[in-house]
Design a protein around this motif. Structure first.
Motif, short mmCIF file in Angstrom:
data_model
loop_
_atom_site.label_atom_id
_atom_site.label_comp_id
_atom_site.label_asym_id
_atom_site.label_seq_id
_atom_site.Cartn_x
_atom_site.Cartn_y
_atom_site.Cartn_z
N THR A 1 33.21 44.53 -11.34
CA THR A 1 33.94 43.45 -10.69
C THR A 1 34.99 42.85 -11.61
O THR A 1 36.04 42.42 -11.15
N LEU A 2 34.71 42.89 -12.91
CA LEU A 2 35.69 42.33 -13.86
C LEU A 2 36.97 43.17 -13.85
O LEU A 2 38.09 42.65 -13.74
N PHE A 3 36.81 44.51 -13.92
CA PHE A 3 37.98 45.38 -13.87
C PHE A 3 38.65 45.30 -12.51
O PHE A 3 39.88 45.34 -12.40
N LEU A 4 37.85 45.18 -11.46
CA LEU A 4 38.43 45.06 -10.12
C LEU A 4 39.30 43.81 -10.04
O LEU A 4 40.40 43.84 -9.49
N SER A 5 38.82 42.71 -10.63
CA SER A 5 39.61 41.49 -10.56
C SER A 5 40.91 41.64 -11.33
O SER A 5 41.97 41.16 -10.88
N ALA A 6 40.88 42.33 -12.46
CA ALA A 6 42.12 42.56 -13.21
C ALA A 6 43.09 43.39 -12.38
O ALA A 6 44.29 43.07 -12.28
N ALA A 7 42.59 44.44 -11.74
CA ALA A 7 43.46 45.31 -10.94
C ALA A 7 44.03 44.55 -9.74
O ALA A 7 45.23 44.67 -9.43
N LEU A 8 43.20 43.73 -9.10
CA LEU A 8 43.68 42.96 -7.94
C LEU A 8 44.77 41.99 -8.37
O LEU A 8 45.77 41.82 -7.67
N PHE A 9 44.60 41.38 -9.54
CA PHE A 9 45.62 40.44 -10.03
C PHE A 9 46.94 41.16 -10.26
O PHE A 9 48.01 40.68 -9.87
N ALA A 10 46.86 42.36 -10.86
CA ALA A 10 48.09 43.11 -11.12
C ALA A 10 48.77 43.52 -9.81
O ALA A 10 49.99 43.39 -9.67
N ILE A 11 47.99 43.99 -8.85
CA ILE A 11 48.57 44.40 -7.57
C ILE A 11 49.22 43.20 -6.87
O ILE A 11 50.32 43.30 -6.32
#
Lengths: 120, 172
Positions: free
Chosen positions: A7-17
């Motif tokens: 979930t931590l990496f997912l949140s980083a990716a969502l922020f970038a997108i």
């Protein structure tokens, strides 16, 4: 990789997108949706940390000593922060959409590049 | 088991996030955003943060999405601007976002998370006790913020703002 890292990496990716969307779209509505996406991803990171970091003494490295155990807060503190952020996000979404609709009503078109009056 | 479920939901959330940022029509973006918020709610539930999952469903996927869809239908943007992207900023935006994402990934990968046991059943009770005890002032503060937002929206949505200066709404 532990459970929390997903979930931590997912949140980083969502922020970038979301930031891509804010930068390259011209429709203010879609830009606004991307801002919601970024807010939501920050919430996700906060919730992940509160869930997997909650009982800090067990997870701290050995070299760190705590001053007082009452400084730690309880396990639900992070959840409460996320809940408050959600409330603020709701207020922010409503006000932002009202502004966009008000602009649309006076300008008859919505394009983020056309709205440059404040440039001077 | 839970890890596999988390991976599936995370992939779904990523795909729908791309849908939000790159759909041609605002309606599609809104629907993809709904899908994304639902995925995040499922992730909260999988993390045993039950109250957050419920709040995410109610507040985001319920209330905010209704407002978004309403705005999309009210605006009904003209066709020629639907697919237009901000070409001058396209490369810069993608580059900056990729840099930002890479930085976040690096920072996040240094976090030392532990596989803690799920919070026990009484966590909701603890949540409520803290929300109305230790955090009662921030909680009341959000009530105030919501009231201010409500008043602001009523003002913004008014037919003619000038009428308010003359002491009342227009009757037309």
């Amino acid at each position: 990789m532990t459970d929390g890292m997903i979930t931590l990496f997912l949140s980083a990716a969502l922020f970038a997108i979301g930031s891509i969307g804010v930068a390259i779209r011209r429709n203010p509505l879609i830009m606004f949706m991307c801002i919601e996406l970024m807010l939501n991803s920050a919430n996700l990171a906060l919730a992940t940390f509160s869930r997997y970091y909650a009982r800090i003494p067990e997870t701290l490295p050995d070299s760190i000593e705590l001053v007082a155990s009452k400084d730690l807060g309880s396990a639900s503190d992070g959840s409460i922060f996320v809940f408050l952020v959600m409330t603020i996000a709701a207020a922010e979404a409503v006000v932002g959409l009202a502004i966009i609709i008000a602009i649309f009503r006076t300008r008859k078109q919505v394009d983020a590049d056309e709205l440059a009056e404040l440039k001077g | 088991m839970i890890t596999a479920a988390k991976c599936v939901v995370a992939v779904l959330a990523l795909a729908s996030a791309f849908g939000v940022a790159f759909s041609r029509q605002a309606v599609h973006s809104a629907l993809f955003l709904t899908c994304n918020l639902l995925c995040v709610a499922v992730l909260y539930l999988l993390m045993s943060l039950h109250f957050l999952g419920a709040a995410q469903l109610l507040v985001y996927a319920g209330a905010i999405m209704v407002v978004f869809l309403f705005a999309v239908t009210v605006l009904a943007p003209e066709d020629e601007m639907l697919g237009k992207w901000n070409d001058s900023y396209k490369l810069t935006g993608i580059a900056v976002a990729a840099l930002l994402g890479a930085c976040l990934m690096v920072v996040n990968s240094r976090a030392s998370l532990a596989d803690l046991a799920a919070p026990e059943q009484g966590s909701l009770k603890q949540f409520a006790t803290d929300l109305f005890g230790k955090f009662v002032f921030p909680f009341e503060g959000t009530a105030f913020v919501l009231l201010v937002a409500l008043i602001g929206v009523v003002l913004l949505g008014h037919r003619r703002l000038r009428d308010l200066d003359r002491g009342g709404p227009s009757r037309d």
